[in-house]
Design a protein around this motif. Structure first.
Motif, PDB file in Angstrom:
ATOM      1  N   LYS A   5     -27.270  74.531  30.119  1.00 45.38           N
ATOM      2  CA  LYS A   5     -26.496  75.337  31.062  1.00 45.38           C
ATOM      3  C   LYS A   5     -27.171  76.691  31.111  1.00 45.38           C
ATOM      4  CE  LYS A   5     -22.024  77.365  31.894  1.00 45.38           C
ATOM      5  NZ  LYS A   5     -20.725  77.679  31.346  1.00 45.38           N
ATOM      6  N   ASN A   6     -27.800  76.968  32.248  1.00 48.74           N
ATOM      7  CA  ASN A   6     -28.520  78.238  32.401  1.00 48.74           C
ATOM      8  C   ASN A   6     -29.485  78.457  31.242  1.00 48.74           C
ATOM      9  OD1 ASN A   6     -27.012  78.667  34.705  1.00 48.74           O
ATOM     10  ND2 ASN A   6     -25.440  79.822  33.620  1.00 48.74           N
ATOM     11  N   ASN A   7     -30.218  77.395  30.893  1.00 51.20           N
ATOM     12  CA  ASN A   7     -31.218  77.414  29.817  1.00 51.20           C
ATOM     13  C   ASN A   7     -30.626  77.707  28.448  1.00 51.20           C
ATOM     14  OD1 ASN A   7     -33.322  76.798  31.566  1.00 51.20           O
ATOM     15  ND2 ASN A   7     -33.588  78.953  32.107  1.00 51.20           N
ATOM     16  N   LYS A   8     -29.321  77.565  28.282  1.00 51.65           N
ATOM     17  CA  LYS A   8     -28.692  77.717  26.977  1.00 51.65           C
ATOM     18  C   LYS A   8     -28.213  76.343  26.534  1.00 51.65           C
ATOM     19  CE  LYS A   8     -26.499  82.238  26.964  1.00 51.65           C
ATOM     20  NZ  LYS A   8     -25.174  82.865  27.082  1.00 51.65           N
ATOM     21  N   ALA A   9     -28.307  76.088  25.257  1.00 50.48           N
ATOM     22  CA  ALA A   9     -27.799  74.832  24.726  1.00 50.48           C
ATOM     23  C   ALA A   9     -26.283  74.940  24.576  1.00 50.48           C
ATOM     24  CB  ALA A   9     -28.440  74.530  23.381  1.00 50.48           C
ATOM     25  N   LEU A  10     -25.571  73.929  25.019  1.00 50.82           N
ATOM     26  CA  LEU A  10     -24.123  73.889  24.922  1.00 50.82           C
ATOM     27  C   LEU A  10     -23.753  72.551  24.313  1.00 50.82           C
ATOM     28  CD1 LEU A  10     -21.384  75.217  25.803  1.00 50.82           C
ATOM     29  CD2 LEU A  10     -21.592  73.889  27.889  1.00 50.82           C
ATOM     30  N   ASN A  11     -23.030  72.557  23.205  1.00 51.60           N
ATOM     31  CA  ASN A  11     -22.721  71.270  22.603  1.00 51.60           C
ATOM     32  C   ASN A  11     -21.447  70.680  23.200  1.00 51.60           C
ATOM     33  OD1 ASN A  11     -20.380  72.020  21.095  1.00 51.60           O
ATOM     34  ND2 ASN A  11     -21.654  72.806  19.447  1.00 51.60           N
ATOM     35  N   LEU A  12     -21.251  69.410  22.968  1.00 52.52           N
ATOM     36  CA  LEU A  12     -20.145  68.675  23.563  1.00 52.52           C
ATOM     37  C   LEU A  12     -18.806  69.271  23.149  1.00 52.52           C
ATOM     38  CD1 LEU A  12     -19.180  66.322  25.282  1.00 52.52           C
ATOM     39  CD2 LEU A  12     -19.356  64.862  23.272  1.00 52.52           C
ATOM     40  N   LYS A  13     -18.700  69.662  21.908  1.00 53.23           N
ATOM     41  CA  LYS A  13     -17.446  70.246  21.421  1.00 53.23           C
ATOM     42  C   LYS A  13     -17.088  71.510  22.219  1.00 53.23           C
ATOM     43  CE  LYS A  13     -15.212  70.488  17.014  1.00 53.23           C
ATOM     44  NZ  LYS A  13     -15.378  70.224  15.616  1.00 53.23           N
ATOM     45  N   GLU A  14     -18.083  72.361  22.458  1.00 56.75           N
ATOM     46  CA  GLU A  14     -17.851  73.575  23.249  1.00 56.75           C
ATOM     47  C   GLU A  14     -17.517  73.230  24.701  1.00 56.75           C
ATOM     48  OE1 GLU A  14     -21.454  75.780  22.768  1.00 56.75           O
ATOM     49  OE2 GLU A  14     -20.952  76.436  20.742  1.00 56.75           O
ATOM     50  N   LEU A  15     -18.169  72.210  25.211  1.00 59.62           N
ATOM     51  CA  LEU A  15     -17.917  71.783  26.584  1.00 59.62           C
ATOM     52  C   LEU A  15     -16.475  71.285  26.727  1.00 59.62           C
ATOM     53  CD1 LEU A  15     -19.128  71.315  29.391  1.00 59.62           C
ATOM     54  CD2 LEU A  15     -19.843  69.068  28.606  1.00 59.62           C
ATOM     55  N   ILE A  16     -16.027  70.481  25.792  1.00 61.42           N
ATOM     56  CA  ILE A  16     -14.658  69.968  25.822  1.00 61.42           C
ATOM     57  C   ILE A  16     -13.661  71.117  25.685  1.00 61.42           C
ATOM     58  CG2 ILE A  16     -12.971  68.569  24.530  1.00 61.42           C
ATOM     59  CD1 ILE A  16     -15.368  66.640  23.967  1.00 61.42           C
ATOM     60  N   GLU A  17     -13.967  72.053  24.809  1.00 62.77           N
ATOM     61  CA  GLU A  17     -13.093  73.220  24.640  1.00 62.77           C
ATOM     62  C   GLU A  17     -13.012  74.017  25.939  1.00 62.77           C
ATOM     63  OE1 GLU A  17     -10.223  75.270  23.086  1.00 62.77           O
ATOM     64  OE2 GLU A  17     -11.124  73.547  22.080  1.00 62.77           O
ATOM     65  N   CYS A  19     -13.322  72.780  28.927  1.00 64.68           N
ATOM     66  CA  CYS A  19     -12.478  71.980  29.837  1.00 64.68           C
ATOM     67  C   CYS A  19     -11.006  72.152  29.480  1.00 64.68           C
ATOM     68  CB  CYS A  19     -12.876  70.509  29.785  1.00 64.68           C
ATOM     69  SG  CYS A  19     -14.472  70.149  30.541  1.00 64.68           S
ATOM     70  N   ARG A  20     -10.711  72.217  28.198  1.00 61.46           N
ATOM     71  CA  ARG A  20      -9.320  72.418  27.764  1.00 61.46           C
ATOM     72  C   ARG A  20      -8.781  73.760  28.244  1.00 61.46           C
ATOM     73  NH1 ARG A  20     -10.060  69.787  21.757  1.00 61.46           N
ATOM     74  NH2 ARG A  20      -9.455  67.672  22.381  1.00 61.46           N
ATOM     75  N   LYS A  21      -9.659  74.725  28.351  1.00 57.11           N
ATOM     76  CA  LYS A  21      -9.257  76.056  28.821  1.00 57.11           C
ATOM     77  C   LYS A  21      -9.246  76.143  30.349  1.00 57.11           C
ATOM     78  CE  LYS A  21     -10.906  78.470  24.720  1.00 57.11           C
ATOM     79  NZ  LYS A  21     -11.930  79.366  24.175  1.00 57.11           N
ATOM     80  N   GLY A  22      -9.643  75.050  31.005  1.00 60.51           N
ATOM     81  CA  GLY A  22      -9.626  75.031  32.466  1.00 60.51           C
ATOM     82  C   GLY A  22     -10.852  75.641  33.115  1.00 60.51           C
ATOM     83  N   SER A  23     -11.925  75.782  32.370  1.00 61.55           N
ATOM     84  CA  SER A  23     -13.156  76.357  32.906  1.00 61.55           C
ATOM     85  C   SER A  23     -13.771  75.412  33.933  1.00 61.55           C
ATOM     86  CB  SER A  23     -14.150  76.616  31.768  1.00 61.55           C
ATOM     87  OG  SER A  23     -15.450  76.824  32.283  1.00 61.55           O
ATOM     88  N   SER A  24     -13.879  75.879  35.167  1.00 61.36           N
ATOM     89  CA  SER A  24     -14.442  75.028  36.218  1.00 61.36           C
ATOM     90  C   SER A  24     -15.923  74.743  35.968  1.00 61.36           C
ATOM     91  CB  SER A  24     -14.242  75.656  37.592  1.00 61.36           C
ATOM     92  OG  SER A  24     -14.842  76.921  37.656  1.00 61.36           O
ATOM     93  N   SER A  25     -16.641  75.675  35.362  1.00 60.50           N
ATOM     94  CA  SER A  25     -18.057  75.421  35.073  1.00 60.50           C
ATOM     95  C   SER A  25     -18.198  74.342  33.990  1.00 60.50           C
ATOM     96  CB  SER A  25     -18.786  76.703  34.674  1.00 60.50           C
ATOM     97  OG  SER A  25     -18.230  77.254  33.502  1.00 60.50           O
ATOM     98  N   SER A  26     -17.303  74.350  33.006  1.00 62.46           N
ATOM     99  CA  SER A  26     -17.332  73.293  31.980  1.00 62.46           C
ATOM    100  C   SER A  26     -16.956  71.951  32.589  1.00 62.46           C
ATOM    101  CB  SER A  26     -16.367  73.627  30.836  1.00 62.46           C
ATOM    102  OG  SER A  26     -16.802  74.762  30.130  1.00 62.46           O
ATOM    103  N   GLN A  27     -15.967  71.947  33.463  1.00 62.73           N
ATOM    104  CA  GLN A  27     -15.568  70.705  34.127  1.00 62.73           C
ATOM    105  C   GLN A  27     -16.708  70.157  34.978  1.00 62.73           C
ATOM    106  OE1 GLN A  27     -12.005  71.994  36.137  1.00 62.73           O
ATOM    107  NE2 GLN A  27     -10.690  71.399  34.417  1.00 62.73           N
ATOM    108  N   LYS A  28     -17.391  71.028  35.692  1.00 62.57           N
ATOM    109  CA  LYS A  28     -18.514  70.591  36.523  1.00 62.57           C
ATOM    110  C   LYS A  28     -19.630  70.011  35.669  1.00 62.57           C
ATOM    111  CE  LYS A  28     -21.877  72.050  40.015  1.00 62.57           C
ATOM    112  NZ  LYS A  28     -22.708  70.949  39.704  1.00 62.57           N
ATOM    113  N   LEU A  29     -19.930  70.679  34.554  1.00 58.34           N
ATOM    114  CA  LEU A  29     -20.984  70.191  33.666  1.00 58.34           C
ATOM    115  C   LEU A  29     -20.599  68.850  33.050  1.00 58.34           C
ATOM    116  CD1 LEU A  29     -23.743  70.645  32.445  1.00 58.34           C
ATOM    117  CD2 LEU A  29     -22.667  72.039  30.667  1.00 58.34           C
ATOM    118  N   LEU A  30     -19.333  68.689  32.663  1.00 61.03           N
ATOM    119  CA  LEU A  30     -18.873  67.407  32.126  1.00 61.03           C
ATOM    120  C   LEU A  30     -18.975  66.329  33.195  1.00 61.03           C
ATOM    121  CD1 LEU A  30     -17.536  66.204  29.476  1.00 61.03           C
ATOM    122  CD2 LEU A  30     -15.425  66.273  30.800  1.00 61.03           C
TER     123      LEU A  30
END
Length: 189
Positions: A5-17, A19-30
């Motif tokens: 994500k923007n050349n940064k590593a993002l792990n699945l746990k952070e991605l799920i978190e 999504c739990r917070k309603g982040s549209s960018s996390s939802q899109k990435l998932l």
């Protein structure tokens, strides 16, 4: 599992978190990460690409709505798979529940030759499965692809066990007929 994500590593746990917070960018990435897996799962239950996409969209809505229920102790892929299969079952119930089911008494005994399947690609086999009626496709996919028992399929689809056995037998019979015809046409070429 790491994602870019923007050349940064993002792990699945952070991605799920996210999504739990309603982040549209996390939802899109998932969605971007898991949409092809969702398409593969749901296409086994759909008769067209459009129907597959509808089931996938319903599935992702359920993923985002219920992501709070996901337990981090377990593999996300398994939970995700279950949500997509349940979405396909829900779609079937909503759109195909008025279809008549075959009784086991009316079914002929069919010899299914699994060696013929070796002559076909996965895509060719899935095209034959997609040609099945919604009932046959759902029963066949739940039994043969997902590994559900007849009692489980009956409960999921609101059928009797004999109805499940009958529909599974009819599905196999139709598939065998189509595969035989296809292979015979290929041999004649």
């Amino acid at each position: 599992m790491l994602f870019k994500k923007n050349n940064k590593a993002l792990n699945l746990k952070e991605l799920i978190e996210g999504c739990r917070k309603g982040s549209s960018s996390s939802q899109k990435l998932l969605f971007d990460t898991y949409s092809s897996k969702a398409m593969r799962i749901c296409s086994k239950y759909a008769s067209s690409d459009m129907e597959t996409e509808e089931i996938v969209m319903d599935g992702f809505l359920k993923v985002f709505k219920n992501i709070e229920k996901y337990n981090d102790q377990y593999e996300f892929g398994g939970w995700f798979h279950r949500v997509m299969v349940n979405s396909a079952i829900d779609y079937f119930r909503k759109n195909h529940s008025k279809i008549e089911f075959a009784d086991i008494e009316n079914i002929e005994n069919i010899d299914f030759n699994p060696n013929q399947l070796d002559l076909l690609s996965v895509e060719e086999i899935l095209e034959f499965v997609r040609k099945l009626s919604p009932v046959y496709r759902a029963v066949f996919s739940l039994s043969v692809i997902e590994g559900y028992e007849n009692t489980e399929i009956a409960a999921l689809l609101g059928l009797t066990e004999s109805g499940v056995r009958g529909n599974l037998s009819k599905a196999k019979s139709r598939l065998q007929g189509w595969i035989n015809e296809y292979i015979n046409r290929q041999e004649l070429k």
